[in-house]
Design a protein around this motif. Structure first.
Motif, PDB file in Angstrom:
ATOM      1  N   GLY A  54       0.849  -1.103   0.147  1.00  0.00           N
ATOM      2  CA  GLY A  54       0.184   0.063  -0.039  1.00  0.00           C
ATOM      3  C   GLY A  54       0.790   1.554   0.285  1.00  0.00           C
ATOM      4  N   SER A  55       2.142   1.248   0.031  1.00  0.00           N
ATOM      5  CA  SER A  55       2.781   2.563  -0.074  1.00  0.00           C
ATOM      6  C   SER A  55       2.960   2.967  -1.451  1.00  0.00           C
ATOM      7  CB  SER A  55       4.441   1.957   0.281  1.00  0.00           C
ATOM      8  OG  SER A  55       4.623   1.433   1.408  1.00  0.00           O
ATOM      9  N   THR A  56       2.770   4.406  -1.569  1.00  0.00           N
ATOM     10  CA  THR A  56       2.441   4.886  -2.696  1.00  0.00           C
ATOM     11  C   THR A  56       3.511   5.871  -3.234  1.00  0.00           C
ATOM     12  OG1 THR A  56       1.019   6.536  -1.878  1.00  0.00           O
ATOM     13  CG2 THR A  56       0.047   4.610  -2.524  1.00  0.00           C
ATOM     14  N   ASN A  57       3.603   6.571  -4.509  1.00  0.00           N
ATOM     15  CA  ASN A  57       4.471   7.330  -4.828  1.00  0.00           C
ATOM     16  C   ASN A  57       3.793   7.931  -5.971  1.00  0.00           C
ATOM     17  OD1 ASN A  57       7.108   8.326  -6.675  1.00  0.00           O
ATOM     18  ND2 ASN A  57       7.707   8.223  -4.520  1.00  0.00           N
ATOM     19  N   TYR A  58       4.008   9.226  -5.983  1.00  0.00           N
ATOM     20  CA  TYR A  58       3.419  10.154  -7.049  1.00  0.00           C
ATOM     21  C   TYR A  58       4.263  11.194  -7.928  1.00  0.00           C
ATOM     22  CZ  TYR A  58      -1.073   8.782  -4.772  1.00  0.00           C
ATOM     23  OH  TYR A  58      -2.138   8.205  -4.125  1.00  0.00           O
ATOM     24  N   ALA A  59       4.273  11.362  -9.179  1.00  0.00           N
ATOM     25  CA  ALA A  59       4.985  12.349  -9.850  1.00  0.00           C
ATOM     26  C   ALA A  59       4.365  13.532  -9.301  1.00  0.00           C
ATOM     27  CB  ALA A  59       4.630  12.267 -11.302  1.00  0.00           C
ATOM     28  N   ASP A  60       5.257  14.773  -9.368  1.00  0.00           N
ATOM     29  CA  ASP A  60       4.732  15.938  -8.979  1.00  0.00           C
ATOM     30  C   ASP A  60       3.631  16.818  -9.626  1.00  0.00           C
ATOM     31  OD1 ASP A  60       8.602  17.188  -8.670  1.00  0.00           O
ATOM     32  OD2 ASP A  60       7.017  16.025  -7.185  1.00  0.00           O
ATOM     33  N   SER A  61       3.562  16.039 -10.943  1.00  0.00           N
ATOM     34  CA  SER A  61       2.159  16.806 -11.298  1.00  0.00           C
ATOM     35  C   SER A  61       0.981  16.004 -10.696  1.00  0.00           C
ATOM     36  CB  SER A  61       2.205  16.319 -13.020  1.00  0.00           C
ATOM     37  OG  SER A  61       2.352  15.062 -13.253  1.00  0.00           O
ATOM     38  N   GLY A  64      -1.530  15.690  -4.852  1.00  0.00           N
ATOM     39  CA  GLY A  64      -2.633  16.614  -4.262  1.00  0.00           C
ATOM     40  C   GLY A  64      -3.776  16.564  -5.077  1.00  0.00           C
ATOM     41  N   ARG A  65      -3.844  15.894  -6.345  1.00  0.00           N
ATOM     42  CA  ARG A  65      -5.043  15.833  -7.193  1.00  0.00           C
ATOM     43  C   ARG A  65      -5.469  14.204  -7.627  1.00  0.00           C
ATOM     44  NH1 ARG A  65      -4.610  17.673 -12.394  1.00  0.00           N
ATOM     45  NH2 ARG A  65      -2.411  17.174 -12.657  1.00  0.00           N
ATOM     46  N   PHE A  66      -4.412  13.444  -7.720  1.00  0.00           N
ATOM     47  CA  PHE A  66      -4.680  12.138  -7.952  1.00  0.00           C
ATOM     48  C   PHE A  66      -4.276  10.923  -6.805  1.00  0.00           C
ATOM     49  CE2 PHE A  66      -3.244  12.430 -12.741  1.00  0.00           C
ATOM     50  CZ  PHE A  66      -3.926  13.699 -13.061  1.00  0.00           C
ATOM     51  N   ALA A  67      -5.066   9.976  -6.908  1.00  0.00           N
ATOM     52  CA  ALA A  67      -4.995   9.266  -5.623  1.00  0.00           C
ATOM     53  C   ALA A  67      -4.965   7.667  -6.333  1.00  0.00           C
ATOM     54  CB  ALA A  67      -6.095   9.508  -4.535  1.00  0.00           C
TER      55      ALA A  67
END
Length: 114
Positions: A54-61, A64-67
Motif C-alpha cells: 500500500g505504499s504510494t508514490n506520485y509524480a509532482d504533477s 494533491g490531485r490524484f490518488a
C-alpha cells in the motif's frame, strides 16, 4: 499476467475521472502496480505507483490531485484523478512491475478540454 485498463473519457477541466486496472494471472504481494501516461509527441511518464503493502508514490504533477489505491481481493488498482487539467490529456497505461520486468496493459484515453 494480463492487465486491463478502463475508465478513460472526455471531461472538462476541473472534473474528475477514475481509472481502473484489473490484473489477471499470478499476482504476488511484492508486485508494484503503476500508472503511466503518454501525451502526443511526448515520452511515457510515471504518474503514480502503489506497492503490495500500500505504499504510494506520485509524480509532482499528480500530487494533491490524484490518488492511487489497490483492492488486492479484486486484483484491481484505481487512479482517482481530480481537478483535471488539459495537460493531463494522454493515454494512460497501467503496468505491473515485478523485479526488473514490466507487464503493460493497453492504454485508456483521457482527454481534458479547457
Amino acid at each position: 499476467v494480463q492487465l486491463q485498463a478502463s475508465g478513460g473519457g472526455l471531461v472538462q477541466a476541473g472534473e474528475s475521472l477514475r481509472l481502473s486496472c484489473a490484473a489477471s494471472g499470478s499476482i504476488f504481494s511484492g508486485d508494484v502496480i503503476a500508472w503511466y501516461r503518454q501525451a502526443p509527441g511526448k515520452q511515457r511518464e510515471s504518474v503514480a505507483l502503489i506497492s503490495g503493502g500500500g505504499s504510494t508514490n506520485y509524480a509532482d504533477s499528480a500530487k494533491g490531485r490524484f490518488a492511487i489505491s489497490r483492492d488486492n481481493a479484486k486484483n484491481t488498482v484505481y487512479l482517482e484523478m481530480n481537478s483535471l487539467k488539459p495537460e493531463d490529456t494522454a493515454v494512460y497505461y497501467c503496468a505491473l512491475i515485478r523485479g526488473l520486468a514490466f507487464y503493460w496493459g493497453q492504454g485508456t484515453q483521457v482527454t481534458v478540454s479547457s
